[in-house]
Design an enzyme around this catalytic site. Sequence first.
Site, PDB file in Angstrom:
ATOM      1  N   LYS A 272       0.839  -1.205   0.000  1.00  0.00           N
ATOM      2  CA  LYS A 272       0.000   0.000   0.000  1.00  0.00           C
ATOM      3  C   LYS A 272       0.876   1.258   0.000  1.00  0.00           C
ATOM      4  O   LYS A 272       2.004   1.210   0.491  1.00  0.00           O
ATOM      5  CB  LYS A 272      -0.865   0.019   1.271  1.00  0.00           C
ATOM      6  CG  LYS A 272      -2.027  -0.951   1.261  1.00  0.00           C
ATOM      7  CD  LYS A 272      -2.866  -0.787   2.526  1.00  0.00           C
ATOM      8  CE  LYS A 272      -4.029  -1.766   2.557  1.00  0.00           C
ATOM      9  NZ  LYS A 272      -5.017  -1.558   1.488  1.00  0.00           N
ATOM     10  N   ARG A 346     -10.394 -11.401   1.949  1.00  0.00           N
ATOM     11  CA  ARG A 346     -11.254 -12.449   1.392  1.00  0.00           C
ATOM     12  C   ARG A 346     -10.576 -13.826   1.451  1.00  0.00           C
ATOM     13  O   ARG A 346     -11.244 -14.850   1.509  1.00  0.00           O
ATOM     14  CB  ARG A 346     -11.679 -12.076  -0.037  1.00  0.00           C
ATOM     15  CG  ARG A 346     -10.544 -11.918  -1.015  1.00  0.00           C
ATOM     16  CD  ARG A 346     -10.920 -11.093  -2.232  1.00  0.00           C
ATOM     17  NE  ARG A 346     -11.040  -9.665  -1.925  1.00  0.00           N
ATOM     18  CZ  ARG A 346     -11.408  -8.735  -2.786  1.00  0.00           C
ATOM     19  NH1 ARG A 346     -11.698  -9.069  -4.035  1.00  0.00           N
ATOM     20  NH2 ARG A 346     -11.484  -7.476  -2.425  1.00  0.00           N
TER      21      ARG A 346
HETATM   22  N1  BES Z   1      -8.198  -3.643   4.340  1.00  0.00           N
HETATM   23  C1  BES Z   1      -8.311  -3.258   2.990  1.00  0.00           C
HETATM   24  C2  BES Z   1      -9.569  -2.476   2.695  1.00  0.00           C
HETATM   25  C3  BES Z   1      -9.616  -1.062   3.201  1.00  0.00           C
HETATM   26  C4  BES Z   1      -9.061  -0.028   2.483  1.00  0.00           C
HETATM   27  C5  BES Z   1     -10.273  -0.778   4.368  1.00  0.00           C
HETATM   28  C6  BES Z   1      -9.140   1.267   2.946  1.00  0.00           C
HETATM   29  C7  BES Z   1     -10.374   0.514   4.820  1.00  0.00           C
HETATM   30  C8  BES Z   1      -9.808   1.532   4.124  1.00  0.00           C
HETATM   31  C9  BES Z   1      -8.329  -4.484   2.093  1.00  0.00           C
HETATM   32  O1  BES Z   1      -7.564  -5.554   2.508  1.00  0.00           O
HETATM   33  C10 BES Z   1      -7.793  -4.064   0.759  1.00  0.00           C
HETATM   34  O2  BES Z   1      -6.650  -3.713   0.693  1.00  0.00           O
HETATM   35  N2  BES Z   1      -8.632  -4.118  -0.253  1.00  0.00           N
HETATM   36  C11 BES Z   1      -8.251  -3.736  -1.571  1.00  0.00           C
HETATM   37  C12 BES Z   1      -8.810  -4.748  -2.534  1.00  0.00           C
HETATM   38  C13 BES Z   1      -8.275  -4.619  -3.928  1.00  0.00           C
HETATM   39  C14 BES Z   1      -6.803  -4.952  -3.965  1.00  0.00           C
HETATM   40  C15 BES Z   1      -9.051  -5.556  -4.827  1.00  0.00           C
HETATM   41  C16 BES Z   1      -8.813  -2.346  -1.844  1.00  0.00           C
HETATM   42  O3  BES Z   1      -9.904  -2.028  -1.387  1.00  0.00           O
HETATM   43  O4  BES Z   1      -8.100  -1.570  -2.472  1.00  0.00           O
HETATM   44 MN    MN Z   2      -5.558  -5.371   1.858  1.00  0.00          MN
END
Ligand code: BES
Ligand code: MN
Length: 491
Positions: A272, A346
């Site tokens: 990230k 997931r």
């Molecule tokens: N934990 C995150 C989702 C999230 C993002 C929660 C920002 C709260 C604030 C999750 O694991 C994630 O990174 N999801 C990705 C999925 C994508 C790679 C398909 C996302 O939402 O960008």
């Molecule tokens: Mn994630």
Amino acid sequence: MAVKMISRSQITKTENIALGVVQDKPATDFPGSITQELKEIRKLGDFKGKAGELIVLYPKGQKTKRIFVCGLGKAKAIQMDVVRKAVFLIMKKAVKLKLKELVFDADSFIHKHTESRAVIQTIVLMGGLAAYTYTENKSGKHQKTQAKATKLILAGSARSDLKGICEQGAVIAEAVNYARILADRPANQLYPQSLANEAKRLSRLSAKLSVKVMQKPELIRKGFGALLAVGVGSQRSPVLIELNYRGSTAGKAPIALVGKGITFDSGGISLKPSNKMDEMRYDMSGAATVLGIFKAATQLRLPVNLIGVIPAAENMPSGSAARPGDIVKSLSGKKIEILNTDAEGRLILADGITYVKKHKPTSIIDFATLTGAVIVALGHAASGLISNNQKLADEIIQAGNVSGEKVWQLPLWDEYRDLVKSENADVANIGNKPGAGTIVGGAFLEKFVENTPWVHLDIAGTAWGEAGLIFNKGATGVGVRLILEWLKKIK
Ligand code: BES
Ligand code: MN
Ligand code: ZN
């Protein structure tokens, strides 16, 4: 936490009073000189009684030192949300002023559309939530503010069932705050094993609650390939936490609650960006919610059987981490192509759901900070709901409306199911076309749920927030009030 109650006629003998005042009716029925005080302030035009308007009056020459007056808006339009907000604002202010006690005049918050029992419980509940601040890592005097928080006293017309209602409100508030403290705790202090230890500690509450923890060697033996793949880059090993609450007869099939327990989500190799990455300590909010629900269900002795499953892992990049393109075999036997290591929630839920299905639950509810996309769709006002069973979905939506923890359903049509098809394995962990990120997450999970009635709650937008929303900055414990409201109705 026992809630103290006094009769309404005693109110003028107390130091700090809290009142709800409507916009379109003169205040006439308040005890003592309060009515007069209100009349004068209204005449000045400084206070109109609009919803959320808060002032403090300082009457002279009497026992009462402060009167907190919160507007409730027009009498006919007062809904529970207005009462929740008013109680929260008042209590917040009282805590800030470091008051020892605050007496809520319950009757002044009861109106046409606000039923008295619900109002009384809400005052205790929201008062409890407003008193929360995360101070575990503050040294010295700051640390003790939590314990010294303002004590809430309820003034109302005497009713025999009042005590029980108040106590339930206090138990729920404590459970929500318990979920909040776990979510607020930083990731170096709360990691898979320490989360498991918290769950074990919780099991001391009652013989009806038991907790088992599966460690890495057992996870390997049993084939939790998806959970293991998420944790493999971290020094902290993943665990699977299982909670059992037996409030009903032994043979009765349980309701399953599954919570995403990513104690820190760096994204893994699909790293990230660093802006706000600290907030990914909240990525175990779903797990915290499950623990909060078990705490309250146990203390309220709810007549239901519950099974809780928390797959917990830390998602980190390293030489041993899973790579984009890796294919892993999940507990279900289905092979998953990991195209983005940041879609890790997931993966762990897939194994959590497969595992919980072995207990043949009547329904499965999962809680997960799963996608940033749910914030694009709904902002911070509602959690996203995806389901394979409309009856169950409607029940949860209804519980959302009653509890104030709103949920909004997104569709799960075949068009979306196509998006998780993988070229090289049985299922891919991201969509094969852009868009519908939250639904793609749901469609992925459904592959593991199969036919059991199921509701997925994407709480990425509601699990924590900025100051200015109804809560303070930080964790909200979202889902605890929602599911307790739903469980209350289950026989
Ligand atoms: N934990 C995150 C989702 C999230 C993002 C929660 C920002 C709260 C604030 C999750 O694991 C994630 O990174 N999801 C990705 C999925 C994508 C790679 C398909 C996302 O939402 O960008
Ligand atoms: Mn994630
Ligand atoms: Zn995540």
